[in-house]
Enzyme design. Structure first.
Site, PDB file in Angstrom:
ATOM      1  N   ASP A   1     -12.607   5.520   2.132  1.00  0.00           N
ATOM      2  CA  ASP A   1     -11.149   5.557   2.178  1.00  0.00           C
ATOM      3  C   ASP A   1     -10.649   7.000   2.169  1.00  0.00           C
ATOM      4  O   ASP A   1     -10.610   7.651   1.131  1.00  0.00           O
ATOM      5  CB  ASP A   1     -10.605   4.778   0.963  1.00  0.00           C
ATOM      6  CG  ASP A   1      -9.082   4.764   0.903  1.00  0.00           C
ATOM      7  OD1 ASP A   1      -8.429   5.421   1.742  1.00  0.00           O
ATOM      8  OD2 ASP A   1      -8.544   4.091   0.022  1.00  0.00           O
TER       9      ASP A   1
ATOM     10  N   LYS B   1       2.932  11.322  -3.636  1.00  0.00           N
ATOM     11  CA  LYS B   1       1.853  10.629  -4.340  1.00  0.00           C
ATOM     12  C   LYS B   1       0.853  11.613  -4.948  1.00  0.00           C
ATOM     13  O   LYS B   1       0.165  11.300  -5.907  1.00  0.00           O
ATOM     14  CB  LYS B   1       1.145   9.705  -3.353  1.00  0.00           C
ATOM     15  CG  LYS B   1       0.126   8.770  -3.964  1.00  0.00           C
ATOM     16  CD  LYS B   1      -0.488   7.903  -2.892  1.00  0.00           C
ATOM     17  CE  LYS B   1      -1.584   7.008  -3.399  1.00  0.00           C
ATOM     18  NZ  LYS B   1      -2.174   6.229  -2.283  1.00  0.00           N
TER      19      LYS B   1
ATOM     20  N   GLU C   1      -7.275   0.591  -4.167  1.00  0.00           N
ATOM     21  CA  GLU C   1      -7.234   0.472  -2.701  1.00  0.00           C
ATOM     22  C   GLU C   1      -8.542  -0.050  -2.104  1.00  0.00           C
ATOM     23  O   GLU C   1      -8.517  -0.961  -1.284  1.00  0.00           O
ATOM     24  CB  GLU C   1      -6.842   1.820  -2.086  1.00  0.00           C
ATOM     25  CG  GLU C   1      -5.378   2.156  -2.331  1.00  0.00           C
ATOM     26  CD  GLU C   1      -5.046   3.629  -2.177  1.00  0.00           C
ATOM     27  OE1 GLU C   1      -5.883   4.391  -1.662  1.00  0.00           O
ATOM     28  OE2 GLU C   1      -3.936   4.019  -2.571  1.00  0.00           O
TER      29      GLU C   1
ATOM     30  N   ASP D   1       0.879  -1.171   0.000  1.00  0.00           N
ATOM     31  CA  ASP D   1       0.000   0.000   0.000  1.00  0.00           C
ATOM     32  C   ASP D   1       0.913   1.217   0.000  1.00  0.00           C
ATOM     33  O   ASP D   1       1.506   1.547   1.018  1.00  0.00           O
ATOM     34  CB  ASP D   1      -0.890  -0.040   1.252  1.00  0.00           C
ATOM     35  CG  ASP D   1      -1.694   1.250   1.432  1.00  0.00           C
ATOM     36  OD1 ASP D   1      -1.706   2.079   0.507  1.00  0.00           O
ATOM     37  OD2 ASP D   1      -2.310   1.404   2.507  1.00  0.00           O
TER      38      ASP D   1
END
Lengths: 585, 189
Positions: A194, A71, A172, A9
């Protein structure tokens, strides 16, 4: 040697690695015993690179040499809104690279975002290798469901640079649902909420024993835990300005300290009703001497600061439920993913929106890595899989047409793998070639969408506009790779391209970096060649051009097409056939 | 656990898959119930998804990808009752087994454009009132009007979503520390 496949992850703030062994998924802790590792890379003056929590600690001393939240930038064009936004808050230099790409400058060295992410991925790989005592070559890496193809490809390249064979880029929320439902024979509909460091995603899945079907997914790539930190940071900075008349955000070291204090305060408020914020010696004022911040932040005060951010997540949830033709009452469970979901203010809001308690048997920091590990093991094995994942496209895939507009070919929420064809025509008389531009996004106007790539198609008969038919086919395979083909249905002549990056690294750059990695343990930064002596086709990304044998391929038409400025107006565009134009009017 | 498909069956299926209509692709009868469609899709995925056939030689895996793409397409069309209806008309009238998703959606949109603001006169009337309420952030009144609108058009998703949002906003307003959003006009996207 036993082949291993890990699940990673790769988070905005923290990353986590897991592996499935003897049917049991396990998170692998780093050498400090921490089960997650900060996605932060620090470069010291001597060329030494540190990754993880020790790197995060350097934000204060060396803010301009410490890269966090990368990211948010990976796979993004330099001119994108997200990059502009990051430039205002980041302490390191974000610069423009070839083909409108985004690069990070540390001192004299320039790095692509793929390389920065690769450093984090290599650290995660090493954590696994230390635990297993064997090299690890294969991995499943997760990305937010709402990542576009550029961001996915860039993440995949980061994995390759890190020396990993990326078996799959997995969403994810899908990973989270897999971790939750794996081997339990459930028959449920679940929502995966999320909230990561930099992005928000909501997915609605249906679990039918071993099949995990994504019904809908929606997201906001501009919303995450970092924004919560920024709210505290802004509060502290504004109060400081009001009191002392100086903006601490203009000083990199002070900004680093504020960031850290804000993040710590947020984390403390997950457990405590209030927290003490102390930043001694924040700024040296020539007139007043050393200035500090000391203040108590109550949970209720914090809750009010972020209330609108939380509301924004529910707007996205509404969208996803609407897409899935469901209401909150149809959900059997709600899974929370991401560190920020530990905040009581979020848990309460989620409980009230979904009208149920979120699942407490799932660890929000680890569930995604665990799901990735389960999928990695399943892809490694040749046995009958214990789970099948059925995902959908998060955004429309479109093709550019005349007038700066786009037409969808594969719409969002379409199950993958998929193949769809649409017929177009030429837009001017005796046009000899067309530029096929591929976009991802939900807007009719080309500029509102993310451009994924472009290529030229020629060799069709010369005729008046509207008289030539051009079939454009989009294919998304089970690996999520997008292939675009243009064909002349009259002759069967075709040209196609597999979309690789337009904004990231070219195949050659990637090779160069990987070669450098083989010879040196630490990757040296990529340096841009001087603009003047740069041979033209060396900078162009090189998608595989598999033109038909019979098609008269001009000298590398694809590569030269990639050299074209992004949004330039060429008179060689596609148009909708006449009958369709009338339908739309 | 499902049994595996034989490579020879995959090749045979890949050869004819473009000639099969969407019901045949999923192994369904044309009069199948909506609930059977999802089950058929899951069953097909268990044996025909490329991930379930990774052990095969490459040319068989290519066959598998091809079939999987048609399965997705078939499911995408049949899972939506309106699309399914439009497809049934096309299938019977033109005898053609496939229809591009984009064209199908355009056909469906052409027949259902008015649903956004309501299909019945009463629905539209109460929807308009509710829209005003929402822009004034008068949640309680919006909820009443939306409830009435939903009674006239129980299938209207736009109404249902707006109702749940209004309820949520009202709840937040009452809860201490909660802040209603400024921008709460119903979105119709």
């Amino acid at each position: 040697m036993k082949p291993y496949a890990i699940g990673i992850d790769l988070g905005t703030s923290n990353s986590c690695v897991a592996i499935l062994q003897k049917e049991k998924p396990e998170v692998i802790a780093n050498r400090f015993g921490e089960r997650t590792t900060a996605s932060v890379v620090a470069f010291d003056e001597n060329g030494k690179i540190e990754v993880g929590n020790s790197a995060r600690a350097r934000i204060v001393q060396q803010p301009e040499r410490t890269v966090s939240s990368s990211k948010r930038l990976i796979g993004r064009y330099y001119f994108s809104e997200e990059v502009r936004k990051a430039q205002t808050v980041s302490s390191y230099d974000i610069i423009s690279g070839p083909n409108h790409s985004t690069r990070i400058q540390i001192g004299e060295e320039i790095f692509s975002l793929e390389e920065i992410s690769a450093m984090v991925l290599r650290e995660m790989k090493m954590i696994a290798e230390e635990e297993l005592g064997d090299p690890v070559q294969k991995a499943v890496i997760t990305v937010p469901a709402y990542f576009n193809d550029n961001q996915r490809q860039a993440t995949k390249d980061a994995g390759r640079i890190a020396g990993l064979e990326v078996m799959r880029i997995l969403n994810e929320p899908t990973a989270a649902a897999l971790a939750y439902g794996f081997g339990r024979g459930l028959d449920q509909r679940v929502g995966v909420y999320d909230l990561g460091g930099g992005t928000f995603d909501i997915s609605v899945l249906e679990i039918g024993r071993d099949v995990f079907e994504v019904l809908a997914t929606s997201g906001d790539t501009f919303l995450g835990g970092d924004d919560f930190d920024d709210r505290i940071l802004d509060l502290l900075a504004e109060e400081f300005v009001a009191e002392h008349g100086i903006n601490p955000r203009n000083d990199l070291r002070a900004l680093g300290k504020l960031k850290r204090a804000a993040e710590e305060a947020k984390n403390a408020l997950s457990e405590e009703e209030e927290t003490r914020i102390q930043i001694p010696d924040l700024l040296d004022d020539p007139a007043k001497g050393m200035l500090s911040i000391e203040r108590t932040l109550a949970r209720s005060e914090f809750d009010a600061l972020v209330a609108d951010l939380i509301q924004r997540t529910f707007k996205v949830c509404d969208e996803a439920l609407q897409q899935a033709h469901l209401t909150v009452r149809d959900l059997d469970g709600v899974i929370l993913v991401g560190g920020p979901t530990r905040l009581p203010v979020i848990q309460n809001a989620v409980r009230s929106y979904f009208q149920q308690d979120p699942r407490s048997d799932v660890d929000p920091d680890e569930v995604v890595a665990v799901g990735a590990a389960i999928h990695a093991a399943s892809l490694l094995s040749t046995a009958v899989p214990e789970s099948v994942l059925l995902d959908i496209t998060p955004l429309d895939l479109r093709v550019g047409v005349v007038g700066g507009l786009t037409e969808p070919i594969v719409e969002r929420s379409t199950p993958v793998p998929i193949e769809q064809t649409r017929r177009f025509t030429t837009s001017s008389d005796f046009q000899e070639s067309v530029i096929i531009r591929v976009y991802q996004g939900d807007h009719r106007e080309a500029e509102e969408n993310e451009m994924l790539g472009q290529f030229e198609f020629s060799g069709f008969p010369s005729a008046r506009r509207g008289e030539v038919s051009i079939d454009v086919t989009f294919e998304i395979d089970s690996d999520g790779i997008v292939q675009v083909t243009a064909a002349d249905p009259a002759t069967g002549k075709a040209a196609s391209t597999t979309l690789t990056l337009t904004s990231g690294l070219s195949g050659q750059e990637l090779e160069k970096i990987m070669e450098a990695n083989r010879t040196a343990r630490v990757a040296p930064g990529w340096r841009p060649p001087a603009a003047e002596d740069e041979p033209k086709n060396q900078e162009a990304p090189s998608p595989s051009f598999s033109g038909d044998e019979t098609s008269p391929a001009p000298d590398n038409p694809v590569e030269s097409a990639f050299d074209a400025p992004l949004f330039d107006e060429k008179p060689i565009e596609l148009a909708l056939p006449e009958e369709e134009k009338q339908e739309e009017a | 656990m499902s049994s595996r498909i034989l490579p020879i069956e995959l090749t045979a299926l890949a050869r004819i898959v473009d000639e099969l209509d969407y019901y045949q692709v999923l192994g369904l009868r044309p009069e199948a119930e909506a609930s059977e469609i999802k089950r058929a899709y899951h069953d097909a995925a268990r044996s025909l998804h490329p991930d379930a056939n990774r052990h095969l030689k490459e040319h068989h895996r290519i066959d598998c990808e091809r079939i999987a793409k048609r399965i997705s397409e078939a499911y995408c069309v049949l899972r939506n009752p309106r699309q399914r209806k439009a497809y049934d008309v096309h299938r019977v009238e033109h005898g053609s087994p496939r229809l591009p998703l984009n064209e199908l959606r355009n056909r469906v949109r052409a027949t259902q454009a008015p649903t956004r603001s309501g299909q019945t006169q009463e629905g539209r009337q109460f929807w308009e009132r509710a829209t005003d309420d929402l822009s004034r952030q008068d949640w309680a009144s919006a909820i009443r009007n939306l409830q009435t609108a939903v009674t006239f058009e129980p299938e209207n998703e736009v109404f249902r979503v707006a109702l749940s949002r209004a309820r949520h906003a009202l709840h937040d307003e009452k809860a201490p520390g909660g802040q209603p959003e400024a921008d709460s006009a119903p979105h119709t996207s």
